[in-house]
Design a protein around this motif. Sequence first.
Motif, PDB file in Angstrom:
ATOM      1  N   GLY A 273       0.913  -1.115  -0.103  1.00  0.00           N
ATOM      2  CA  GLY A 273      -0.010   0.056  -0.176  1.00  0.00           C
ATOM      3  C   GLY A 273       0.779   1.201   0.178  1.00  0.00           C
ATOM      4  N   LYS A 274       0.550   2.148   1.039  1.00  0.00           N
ATOM      5  CA  LYS A 274       1.435   3.333   1.155  1.00  0.00           C
ATOM      6  C   LYS A 274       2.630   3.293   1.933  1.00  0.00           C
ATOM      7  N   GLY A 275       2.808   1.920   2.565  1.00  0.00           N
ATOM      8  CA  GLY A 275       3.868   1.781   3.606  1.00  0.00           C
ATOM      9  C   GLY A 275       4.969   0.777   3.141  1.00  0.00           C
ATOM     10  N   TYR A 276       5.695   0.260   4.156  1.00  0.00           N
ATOM     11  CA  TYR A 276       6.518  -0.704   3.985  1.00  0.00           C
ATOM     12  C   TYR A 276       6.537  -1.401   5.111  1.00  0.00           C
ATOM     13  N   GLN A 277       6.842  -3.147   4.764  1.00  0.00           N
ATOM     14  CA  GLN A 277       6.942  -4.065   5.663  1.00  0.00           C
ATOM     15  C   GLN A 277       8.202  -4.667   5.477  1.00  0.00           C
ATOM     16  N   TYR A 278       8.593  -5.325   6.710  1.00  0.00           N
ATOM     17  CA  TYR A 278      10.112  -6.010   6.593  1.00  0.00           C
ATOM     18  C   TYR A 278       9.497  -7.607   6.168  1.00  0.00           C
ATOM     19  N   LYS A 279      10.306  -8.275   5.408  1.00  0.00           N
ATOM     20  CA  LYS A 279       9.844  -9.581   5.049  1.00  0.00           C
ATOM     21  C   LYS A 279      10.899 -10.260   6.266  1.00  0.00           C
ATOM     22  N   VAL A 280      10.421 -11.017   6.955  1.00  0.00           N
ATOM     23  CA  VAL A 280      11.041 -11.840   7.843  1.00  0.00           C
ATOM     24  C   VAL A 280      11.055 -13.216   8.245  1.00  0.00           C
ATOM     25  N   LYS A 281      12.040 -13.671   9.183  1.00  0.00           N
ATOM     26  CA  LYS A 281      11.925 -15.187   9.057  1.00  0.00           C
ATOM     27  C   LYS A 281      12.334 -15.327  10.622  1.00  0.00           C
ATOM     28  N   ASN A 282      11.496 -16.208  11.158  1.00  0.00           N
ATOM     29  CA  ASN A 282      11.793 -16.862  12.522  1.00  0.00           C
ATOM     30  C   ASN A 282      12.617 -17.787  12.676  1.00  0.00           C
ATOM     31  N   SER A 283      12.861 -18.280  13.993  1.00  0.00           N
ATOM     32  CA  SER A 283      14.306 -19.284  14.151  1.00  0.00           C
ATOM     33  C   SER A 283      13.751 -20.644  13.442  1.00  0.00           C
ATOM     34  N   LYS A 284      12.535 -20.683  13.202  1.00  0.00           N
ATOM     35  CA  LYS A 284      12.221 -22.177  12.334  1.00  0.00           C
ATOM     36  C   LYS A 284      12.118 -21.799  11.010  1.00  0.00           C
ATOM     37  N   GLY A 285      12.416 -20.471  10.428  1.00  0.00           N
ATOM     38  CA  GLY A 285      12.602 -20.534   9.002  1.00  0.00           C
ATOM     39  C   GLY A 285      11.216 -20.168   8.496  1.00  0.00           C
ATOM     40  N   HIS A 286       9.986 -19.853   9.339  1.00  0.00           N
ATOM     41  CA  HIS A 286       8.782 -19.417   8.525  1.00  0.00           C
ATOM     42  C   HIS A 286       8.809 -18.035   8.388  1.00  0.00           C
ATOM     43  N   ILE A 287       8.201 -17.555   7.300  1.00  0.00           N
ATOM     44  CA  ILE A 287       8.139 -16.159   6.690  1.00  0.00           C
ATOM     45  C   ILE A 287       6.943 -15.338   7.214  1.00  0.00           C
ATOM     46  N   TYR A 288       7.231 -14.247   7.829  1.00  0.00           N
ATOM     47  CA  TYR A 288       6.108 -13.386   7.998  1.00  0.00           C
ATOM     48  C   TYR A 288       6.496 -11.919   7.735  1.00  0.00           C
ATOM     49  N   TYR A 289       5.778 -10.907   7.819  1.00  0.00           N
ATOM     50  CA  TYR A 289       5.685  -9.579   7.539  1.00  0.00           C
ATOM     51  C   TYR A 289       5.441  -8.729   8.654  1.00  0.00           C
ATOM     52  N   VAL A 290       6.177  -7.643   8.861  1.00  0.00           N
ATOM     53  CA  VAL A 290       6.028  -6.861   9.952  1.00  0.00           C
ATOM     54  C   VAL A 290       6.366  -5.314   9.628  1.00  0.00           C
ATOM     55  N   THR A 291       5.501  -4.581  10.176  1.00  0.00           N
ATOM     56  CA  THR A 291       5.932  -2.904   9.540  1.00  0.00           C
ATOM     57  C   THR A 291       7.166  -2.696   9.792  1.00  0.00           C
ATOM     58  N   ALA A 292       7.587  -1.809   8.830  1.00  0.00           N
ATOM     59  CA  ALA A 292       9.032  -1.298   8.766  1.00  0.00           C
ATOM     60  C   ALA A 292       9.083  -0.001   9.262  1.00  0.00           C
ATOM     61  N   SER A 293       8.082   0.597   9.719  1.00  0.00           N
ATOM     62  CA  SER A 293       8.084   2.046  10.178  1.00  0.00           C
ATOM     63  C   SER A 293       9.092   2.299  11.543  1.00  0.00           C
ATOM     64  N   LYS A 294       9.755   3.015  11.660  1.00  0.00           N
ATOM     65  CA  LYS A 294      10.707   3.108  12.880  1.00  0.00           C
ATOM     66  C   LYS A 294       9.974   3.699  13.782  1.00  0.00           C
ATOM     67  N   LYS A 295       8.850   3.955  13.835  1.00  0.00           N
ATOM     68  CA  LYS A 295       8.189   4.482  14.830  1.00  0.00           C
ATOM     69  C   LYS A 295       7.695   3.304  15.842  1.00  0.00           C
ATOM     70  N   TYR A 296       7.635   2.094  15.100  1.00  0.00           N
ATOM     71  CA  TYR A 296       7.117   1.081  15.760  1.00  0.00           C
ATOM     72  C   TYR A 296       8.366  -0.160  16.023  1.00  0.00           C
ATOM     73  N   VAL A 297       9.358  -0.239  15.188  1.00  0.00           N
ATOM     74  CA  VAL A 297      10.131  -1.339  15.185  1.00  0.00           C
ATOM     75  C   VAL A 297      11.694  -0.361  15.109  1.00  0.00           C
ATOM     76  N   ARG A 298      12.641  -1.359  15.662  1.00  0.00           N
ATOM     77  CA  ARG A 298      14.177  -1.053  15.726  1.00  0.00           C
ATOM     78  C   ARG A 298      14.788  -2.325  14.969  1.00  0.00           C
ATOM     79  N   VAL A 299      15.728  -1.869  14.301  1.00  0.00           N
ATOM     80  CA  VAL A 299      16.599  -2.942  13.696  1.00  0.00           C
ATOM     81  C   VAL A 299      18.070  -2.794  14.354  1.00  0.00           C
ATOM     82  N   GLU A 300      18.477  -4.176  14.780  1.00  0.00           N
ATOM     83  CA  GLU A 300      19.799  -4.353  15.498  1.00  0.00           C
ATOM     84  C   GLU A 300      20.734  -5.135  14.532  1.00  0.00           C
TER      85      GLU A 300
END
Length: 300
Positions: A273-300
């Motif tokens: 849509g008008k925003g961005y999401q990170y395509k992410v992988k959990n420890s079991k290798g499953h794929i999910y999507y989470v907001t990439a907004s710096k307002k809600y998440v941090r990247v380390e």
Amino acid sequence: MTKKPQMKELNLAFRGNLIQLNKKAITKLVQHHMAHTTWDIMDVHNYHKNGNGWSGIGYNFWIGFDGTIYVGRGFNQGAHCLGYNDTTIGIGYQGHFDKQQMTDAQLKAGIALNAWLIGQLPNVQASDIVGHGDLGNTACPGKNFRMSELKKGVSNGAVEAPNQQVGSETVTNGSIVDYLNSIGKDASFSARKKYATEYGIDNYKGSANQNLELLHKMREGKPKASYIGKRVESKHNGQLRFYNKPSWSDKYVAGYLKEGYGFPDIVDKVKVGKGYQYKVKNSKGHIYYVTASKKYVRVE
């Protein structure tokens, strides 16, 4: 006899057994373009093998934008010129020479390769260098193929190793400037400085080493974003939704993250849509999507 130019062997996987050519039966050296603006030897090999259903790349040899010579089928029967494959050697050049210019590095490499091949083939001489269109109903190798220069270079013995070194602000043949021009990108210093930043080259001044590094990285593919492979976690004081597909819809919510919880591996960043999401992988290798907004998440 002309010295053999440097070539790269990629150990391409062919389907079935190739048929060895009789060198005494070879009468022509056929020059081709792939008629594609970016495809490299692996793209062509995959297309010929999986698209056309052939054994693999149809050309006997391949020359990249930077003048690198690759072995395709070598001295085995090619699949490049209908009716002539058992009596010719096919040389493919990266690029679309109805739309692009043949690079100086390709010309030098073509002269070196054709001259060496003439020394290997007892019944071939410089006048036997032809374009695909000379033997078939095709525009290949394109109007910008430098055929007269190629033949003249071979006939005059003007053989030199293709220049794959990169100069500085006045970069020369086979350089980052040649490469950018060949793929239709801006090759100015300001543009190269921007590309350098994108590819992680700091304080770009157009030096020889920086240009060589930039050429190498750009030929490898798109730059690796700084967030790839890093952990992302919620900094939202509440429950942060994540999804099982790129969407903001409630029906695709897969779960919730508490503050400080997240995913160990960012795979990609996608526009939703008008925003961005990170395509992410959990420890079991499953794929999910989470907001990439710096307002809600941090990247380390």
